[in-house]
Scaffold this active site. Sequence first.
Site, PDB file in Angstrom:
ATOM      1  CD  GLN A   1      -2.438 -11.039  -5.076  1.00 26.75           C
ATOM      2  OE1 GLN A   1      -2.270 -12.227  -5.215  1.00 26.75           O
ATOM      3  NE2 GLN A   1      -3.016 -10.519  -3.984  1.00 26.75           N
TER       4      GLN A   1
ATOM      5  CB  SER B   1      -1.055   0.031   1.261  1.00 30.29           C
ATOM      6  OG  SER B   1      -1.625  -1.171   1.317  1.00 30.29           O
TER       7      SER B   1
ATOM      8  CB  SER C   1       3.263  -6.589  -0.264  1.00 32.75           C
ATOM      9  OG  SER C   1       2.948  -6.803   1.051  1.00 32.75           O
TER      10      SER C   1
ATOM     11  CB  THR D   1      14.704   3.287  12.620  1.00 33.37           C
ATOM     12  OG1 THR D   1      15.030   4.404  13.212  1.00 33.37           O
ATOM     13  CG2 THR D   1      15.788   2.007  12.816  1.00 33.37           C
TER      14      THR D   1
ATOM     15  CB  CYS E   1      -9.777  -4.140   1.408  1.00 33.95           C
ATOM     16  SG  CYS E   1      -8.221  -4.943   0.913  1.00 33.95           S
TER      17      CYS E   1
HETATM   18  C1  LIG Z   1      -2.288  -7.065  -0.877  1.00 36.36           C
HETATM   19  C2  LIG Z   1      -2.223  -6.155  -1.871  1.00 36.36           C
HETATM   20  C3  LIG Z   1      -1.965  -4.783  -1.859  1.00 36.36           C
HETATM   21  C4  LIG Z   1      -1.354  -4.289  -0.287  1.00 36.36           C
HETATM   22  O1  LIG Z   1      -0.384  -4.700   0.080  1.00 36.36           O
HETATM   23  P1  LIG Z   1       0.006  -4.629   1.693  1.00 36.36           P
HETATM   24  O2  LIG Z   1       1.476  -5.056   1.769  1.00 36.36           O
HETATM   25  O3  LIG Z   1      -0.765  -5.303   2.353  1.00 36.36           O
HETATM   26  O4  LIG Z   1      -0.142  -3.027   2.102  1.00 36.36           O
HETATM   27  C5  LIG Z   1      -1.812  -3.967  -2.753  1.00 36.36           C
HETATM   28  N1  LIG Z   1      -1.983  -4.364  -3.948  1.00 36.36           N
HETATM   29  C6  LIG Z   1      -2.477  -5.737  -4.367  1.00 36.36           C
HETATM   30  C7  LIG Z   1      -2.762  -5.925  -5.562  1.00 36.36           C
HETATM   31  C8  LIG Z   1      -2.587  -6.721  -3.172  1.00 36.36           C
HETATM   32  O5  LIG Z   1      -2.829  -7.834  -3.305  1.00 36.36           O
END
Ligand SMILES: *Cc1c(COP(=O)(O)O)cnc(C)c1O
Length: 395
Positions: free
Chosen positions: A179, A71, A199, A237, A324
Amino acid sequence: MQVYADSAATTAMSQTAINAMLPYFDKIYGNPSSLHSVGQRAREALDAARETVAQCLGCEPREIIFTSGGSEADNQAIISAARWGEKKGKKHIITTAFEHHAVLHTLAKLEKEGFEVTYLDVREGHNVTAQQVKDAIRPDTCLVTTMYANNEIGSVLPIPEIGAVCKEAGVPFHTDAVQAAGHLHINVKEQNIDMLSLSAHKFHGPKGVGALYVRKGFPLVNVIEGGAQERGKRAGTENLPGICGMAAALKEACDHIDENMPRVAAMRDRLIAGLSKIPHSAVNGDLTHRLPGNVSFCFEGIEGESLLLLLDAKGVCASSGSACTSGSLDPSHVLLAIGRVHDVAHGSLRLSLSEYNTDEEIDHILEVVPEVVQYLRNMSPVWRDLQTGKRQYIL
Ligand SMILES: *Cc1c(COP(=O)(O)O)cnc(C)c1O
């Protein structure tokens, strides 16, 4: 039997990633910004992690910024491009109608500031084409941001083609690859990607850590102000255990893509084939360009939330849309974007797999989902109306 089929929401950490994190809680606990030896050991680990992530993406280490997750990376990429565009008098952004909320809500904020956003239609083939992007680009376009692969319905976008279109037009291209990273082969240079978000917790790494790749020379804007960490572009940090865990998880995932993903895709295909036999159902998403682990269905006449609760009682952890949107009564914006009407979109099921799933687990899912769908339909007044002809089937 307990089957975890919600890997698009988050994954279990790999033992490799856990082991990679452990030293940084107690042994190498220094602050990488400290000049003393304890700090410098932490700095070395930080540099090594950056090198690993860069290698996995095909970029230079200095093009990687560590963030708190996908995010934050999405926010920073989009805000940076918007500020760059603003200075040049360019306030038009192109995206797709089925992006993650981290992208859509950031864009909505920019729209309030006077930016204009084009949301590409995804009804045709449940995907977009590079031609759609090309046709939407204007002289005042300052950013194209399209996800690499959709988290709800699994469509994999034609990223190298979109990248080529953007490069030719001189428009910065960001992709939310949360993803895709660790699941598909990514090379930001070959695929003409200027910015990319990932992520760790979507590829068996820890939660709360991610990365933003930014092509060198592109002016990043801070979303978190403070100290001079991350070349002054992201204060705070560094989350060293998280960053080291992410680097280890990404390397492990990328090193084994060719070995793991065909097996995951075979499990996916078995699920899609088996669940397609349920009458009045439809698969969501692009069937040919699809994430190896994604299975997404709509079942007419039932309600996704009840389906999830009953599946959970039978040992299957699944999702109805993105984590979400579940919990709210609005149907998923992704399912609406591909043209599913409200009633149908409410009866959705997403099963998302990883290399940790087994064939026995797929057998279990194939046994319980049809049973539970039938059970819910037997109780549903909507289903009765469909069967007696009072209401017309859509699927
Ligand atoms: C899970 C996801 C996010 C958010 O990632 P976080 O690390 O949970 O903030 C953003 N974009 C996609 C396509 C996701 O699947």
